[in-house]
Design an enzyme around this catalytic site. Structure first.
Site, PDB file in Angstrom:
ATOM      1  N   TRP A 148       0.826  -1.206   0.000  1.00 34.69           N
ATOM      2  CA  TRP A 148       0.000   0.000   0.000  1.00 34.69           C
ATOM      3  C   TRP A 148       0.861   1.256   0.000  1.00 34.69           C
ATOM      4  O   TRP A 148       0.362   2.357  -0.249  1.00 34.69           O
ATOM      5  CB  TRP A 148      -0.932  -0.007   1.213  1.00 34.69           C
ATOM      6  CG  TRP A 148      -0.262   0.261   2.540  1.00 34.69           C
ATOM      7  CD1 TRP A 148       0.826  -0.365   3.058  1.00 34.69           C
ATOM      8  CD2 TRP A 148      -0.651   1.231   3.523  1.00 34.69           C
ATOM      9  NE1 TRP A 148       1.135   0.146   4.298  1.00 34.69           N
ATOM     10  CE2 TRP A 148       0.250   1.119   4.612  1.00 34.69           C
ATOM     11  CE3 TRP A 148      -1.667   2.170   3.594  1.00 34.69           C
ATOM     12  CZ2 TRP A 148       0.157   1.913   5.737  1.00 34.69           C
ATOM     13  CZ3 TRP A 148      -1.772   2.962   4.732  1.00 34.69           C
ATOM     14  CH2 TRP A 148      -0.865   2.841   5.783  1.00 34.69           C
ATOM     15  N   ASP A 149       2.156   1.090   0.260  1.00 37.93           N
ATOM     16  CA  ASP A 149       3.106   2.198   0.214  1.00 37.93           C
ATOM     17  C   ASP A 149       2.934   3.004  -1.073  1.00 37.93           C
ATOM     18  O   ASP A 149       3.001   4.235  -1.079  1.00 37.93           O
ATOM     19  CB  ASP A 149       4.548   1.684   0.235  1.00 37.93           C
ATOM     20  CG  ASP A 149       4.849   0.751   1.389  1.00 37.93           C
ATOM     21  OD1 ASP A 149       3.915   0.115   1.899  1.00 37.93           O
ATOM     22  OD2 ASP A 149       6.024   0.641   1.763  1.00 37.93           O
ATOM     23  N   GLU A 181       0.617  -2.317  12.587  1.00 36.98           N
ATOM     24  CA  GLU A 181       0.814  -3.757  12.553  1.00 36.98           C
ATOM     25  C   GLU A 181       1.256  -4.331  13.894  1.00 36.98           C
ATOM     26  O   GLU A 181       1.529  -5.537  13.995  1.00 36.98           O
ATOM     27  CB  GLU A 181       1.810  -4.104  11.448  1.00 36.98           C
ATOM     28  CG  GLU A 181       1.229  -3.831  10.065  1.00 36.98           C
ATOM     29  CD  GLU A 181       2.267  -3.836   8.957  1.00 36.98           C
ATOM     30  OE1 GLU A 181       1.884  -4.070   7.805  1.00 36.98           O
ATOM     31  OE2 GLU A 181       3.458  -3.580   9.251  1.00 36.98           O
ATOM     32  N   LYS A 196       2.758   1.140  16.008  1.00 40.45           N
ATOM     33  CA  LYS A 196       3.921   1.073  15.129  1.00 40.45           C
ATOM     34  C   LYS A 196       4.045   2.320  14.276  1.00 40.45           C
ATOM     35  O   LYS A 196       5.123   2.884  14.104  1.00 40.45           O
ATOM     36  CB  LYS A 196       3.814  -0.161  14.233  1.00 40.45           C
ATOM     37  CG  LYS A 196       4.967  -0.320  13.241  1.00 40.45           C
ATOM     38  CD  LYS A 196       4.783  -1.568  12.384  1.00 40.45           C
ATOM     39  CE  LYS A 196       5.924  -1.722  11.397  1.00 40.45           C
ATOM     40  NZ  LYS A 196       5.758  -2.920  10.541  1.00 40.45           N
ATOM     41  N   GLN A 197       2.918   2.767  13.702  1.00 38.92           N
ATOM     42  CA  GLN A 197       2.930   3.879  12.754  1.00 38.92           C
ATOM     43  C   GLN A 197       1.561   4.533  12.736  1.00 38.92           C
ATOM     44  O   GLN A 197       0.608   4.033  13.330  1.00 38.92           O
ATOM     45  CB  GLN A 197       3.261   3.362  11.360  1.00 38.92           C
ATOM     46  CG  GLN A 197       2.234   2.383  10.814  1.00 38.92           C
ATOM     47  CD  GLN A 197       2.589   1.851   9.453  1.00 38.92           C
ATOM     48  OE1 GLN A 197       3.203   2.520   8.651  1.00 38.92           O
ATOM     49  NE2 GLN A 197       2.196   0.607   9.172  1.00 38.92           N
TER      50      GLN A 197
END
Length: 791
Positions: free
Chosen positions: A356-357, A499, A613-614
């Site tokens: 998906w980046d 994640e 995580k992000q």
């Protein structure tokens, strides 16, 4: 050590330098200084070999599965850059003797790698070495190399082996069957190999020209062959002040190239084409070929994008040029059947797969800067629709469920099943993302929406875009689970962008993006029923849209969308996140290496903590504010600010994707100083001083994020429900900013200071845009003063 300040005069802020040879930290420069053109990716290993080096040459799209129990990956095709150099019969290495004035530089402006140093042999002989290398942007199949050696003190014999070495692997996995090897005219080398599973032929040709004191030598080299390898050996005697020069040119062609990927293909055609290209290139020579390469970069990249920053910190300008350089060489602009790899073509990390980046972090640059490449990357997703449909069927759903990791479009899901070691159990951890990290289907739908609104490319939508959006909406409608007690639809057992949280219910990002995907499908269906009923009829025959439309209408408004809490306006990341245990994250927030939390806890334990995580929930505010949902009260600035200050302290930024999103949002809520510090941290993911962050390859999404943080964040350029908005908030360190974007078919020049904005419409076609709630129209050039200023 990496330096950014060695470029002078016209090359100021264009040079990334390594100022000290460090044999234990080779990966950093190999990755961040890698060369490429979207077709080829060449990792910048030194010519002479070292123990901890990684030598990679990739060709986009040549995926292969080495063994049945492994996943498909981009194979490491061969090594054409290695030179086994001997000085008076002894192996040359910078680990012996004495090295002086060492410098290795990536010239971003010319896309050239240069290495220069003075070396004293163990016997006291002093030599000057210089190496040059480029991967052509003018001829995608061409690699050029030069080596200069000058004797500064004594008579010396220089000998070296140069050729094509296909004794390469991907961390031990061999992908090729051996093919023909030949030497022509004692100067040109041919090597053919074929992938063992996907049966892709690769033809590599190299030519050599050796000069001493500018005169080509007439002595023939020794010719050698061994298994998967062919090379030439030269022996040159130099007197004091004599100079030897090697010019090596290489061409690479594959049967996956579009011109050969047809029923009339045979390998002889490929061999003839590659050799013909090499012969023509050899006639032109390195210098002429390099000049054409430089002109291609100047015309197609630097004169087209025109991104300039006047900053108190000159590094900022270099970092943005680094971003443009890397974005250029990672994108397979030549072929819409290929996507962008998470490590680009700079290393074996993530096996060359697309995530998906691309849609969320890389594609926006191309949408606003080079729409033709953006269209190609989205067409790649269309070619993957059959694989997405197959994945949905395998998991019991309808529609298109896109792979979490994608390779060749027909490969379908290619996520590995097992990953890192569990530090508690000692077993390999199961990778769940290929099964339950499903938001990518909505991410692709969002990217198509963004592309269409910015470019107005109706042809793409008619042929590709609508079908993807409708089919992903069909998937989400089948994915929804009815909760009888609450009388609403849930999405259970997923992984969101964070994640560190597996098997959660109602991940806010996933639910909202699924809702957006379905609502978008409803809008487009209703629009096409009115404006293009023949297209709807055609798509209905394929997708049964009449039934799907009724299902969307029934289910959309009953999807559970996590609401801001009354006491603090925080939107729950999922059903349990806000109830989890809070721990002290200080040492992880201050970590020098990513994912240090795994040294203390395994995934199951991390799943029980309030640690992220992000960017997850926060990413919603950035994405959905661009859509027709932008006026939803749940996405207001007040709610955005509350969520930012709740989740950011709990976010470790253990994914390189995270910092840019946080930078943009920090700027949105007026914390420009924090936004700038996050921007700088994003630039340092690859460029920074730590020498092991890029060993597996550069971080493609983070590099896209550098551009996003500057353009969407500080310049304030956004799509908002089909309209262009420009709400600048430049950091105090920046005096002005200049860039070019594309908006609905024409380039728009933009110049910003802390309180003025100039907009120039290149094609004189009137545009409408908004600056801090004020509407402006322009069909030529306009200068505007705005009140935000610096904070």
């Amino acid at each position: 050590m990496i330096s950014y300040s060695l470029g002078k005069e016209e090359l100021e802020n264009w040079i990334v330098s390594e100022t000290e040879f460090q044999p234990d930290s080779l990966g950093k420069a190999e990755a961040i200084m890698h060369l490429g053109n979207g077709y080829l990716g060449l990792r910048s290993a030194t010519e002479e070999p070292y123990m901890k080096e990684t030598r990679n040459l990739f060709v986009a799209g040549t995926f292969n599965k080495a063994e049945e129990n492994e996943v498909t990956e981009l194979p490491n095709i061969a090594d054409v850059t290695r030179l086994d150099i001997r000085v008076d019969g002894e192996r040359f290495s910078l680990e012996i003797g004495k090295t002086k004035d060492y410098i290795r530089q990536l010239n971003l402006k010319y896309a050239e790698l240069i290495r220069i140093f003075e070396w004293t042999s163990p016997k006291g002989k002093v030599l000057q070495f210089e190496f040059k290398r480029f991967v052509s942007l003018d001829n995608l199949h061409l690699i050029g190399m030069k080596m200069f050696v000058k004797s500064l003190s004594d008579p010396v014999q220089i000998s070296f082996d140069s050729g094509i070495d296909a004794q390469m692997s991907n961390s031990g996995s061999q992908h090729f069957l051996e093919g023909e090897r030949r030497i022509f005219d004692k100067k040109k080398i041919l090597l053919v190999q074929t992938t063992n599973q996907s049966k892709i032929d690769v033809v590599i040709n190299s030519s050599h020209k050796v000069l001493v004191n500018d005169q080509e030598i007439t002595d023939y080299p020794a010719m050698n062959m061994s298994r998967r390898k062919v090379w030439l050996t030269y022996n040159i005697n130099l007197q004091p002040n004599d100079k030897m020069e090697l010019e090596k040119l290489t061409t690479v062609y594959t049967s996956r190239d579009k011109e050969f990927d047809n029923t009339e293909y045979n390998i002889q055609l490929l061999m003839d084409k590659s050799l013909e290209d090499l012969r023509n290139s050899s006639i032109k020579g390195y210098d002429s070929l390099f000049q054409s390469h430089k002109e291609a970069w100047n015309y197609s990249i630097w004169n087209a994008y025109k991104l300039e920053i006047n900053s108190e910190n000159p590094y900022d300008q270099l970092a943005l040029r680094f971003s443009l350089y890397q974005l250029t060489i990672m994108a397979p602009a030549h072929d819409e059947r290929m996507g962008v790899a998470a490590k680009a073509l700079s290393g074996e990390g993530y096996k060359g797969h697309s995530f998906w980046d691309t849609e969320i972090f890389i594609l926006p640059f191309f949408i606003f800067s080079n729409p033709a490449i953006a269209k190609s990357l989205l067409t790649y997703r269309y070619y993957g629709l059959e694989g997405a449909r197959e994945k949905a069927r395998e998991n019991g759903y309808s529609g298109a469920m896109f792979p979490w990791e994608a390779a060749w479009p027909t490969d379908g899901e290619v996520t590995p099943k097992l990953g890192d070691i569990d530090i508690v159990t000692g077993k390999q951890t199961k990778i769940w993302s290929g099964v339950i990290e499903q938001h990518i289907s909505a991410d692709i739908a969002f990217a198509i929406y963004q592309y269409f609104n910015v470019t107005a490319d109706q042809e793409f939508m008619d042929h590709y875009g609508y079908e993807i959006i409708f089919d992903t909406a069909i998937f989400w409608a089948s994915r929804l689970e009815w909760n009888e007690r609450k009388q609403e639809y849930h999405i259970n057992n997923v992984i969101g962008p964070d994640e560190y949280k597996e098997h959660v219910n109602n991940n806010a990002f996933t639910n909202y993006m699924a809702f957006f995907n379905i609502k978008l499908a409803i809008r487009y269906y209703e629009t096409l029923m009115k404006d293009n009923p023949s297209l709807i009829e055609k798509l209905t025959m394929k997708l049964d849209l009449k039934t799907a439309y009724k299902t969307w209408q029934t289910k959309a408004e009953k999807i559970y969308l996590p609401q801001p809490r009354e006491q603090d306006l925080v939107i729950p990341q999922d059903d349990t996140y806000l109830k989890l245990k809070e721990i002290d994250l200080t040492k992880y927030k201050n970590q020098e290496k990513l994912r240090t939390i795994y040294l203390y806890y395994n995934p199951q334990q991390i799943n029980t903590f309030q640690v992220t995580k992000q960017a997850d929930t926060l990413l919603l505010f950035y994405l959905l504010r661009q859509t027709f949902l932008h006026e939803d009260i749940k996405l207001s600035n007040e709610v955005k600010e509350a969520n930012f200050y709740y989740y950011e302290p709990k976010t470790l930024h253990d994914s390189s994707l995270s910092l840019a999103t946080h930078s943009i949002l920090a700027n949105d809520i007026g914390d420009t100083d924090f936004a700038y510090s996050l921007f700088r941290k994003a630039t340092e993911v690859d460029l920074g001083p730590l020498m092991n962050t890029s060993d597996d390859g550069i971080h493609a999404a983070s590099i896209g994020g550098i551009w996003k943080a500057a353009v969407f964040g500080f310049a304030g350029i956004r799509l908002v429900d089909g309209k262009l908005t420009i709400n600048p908030k430049l950091p105090k360190q920046w005096n002005h900013m200049k860039l070019t974007i594309h908006w609905q078919g024409q380039p728009i020049g933009i110049f910003l200071t802390d309180n003025t904005l100039s907009v120039k419409v290149e094609h004189k076609k009137k545009i409408e845009f908004e600056v801090y709630d004020q509407i402006y129209y322009c069909d030529d050039e306009i200068n505007i003063e705005y009140e935000y200023g610096k904070r």
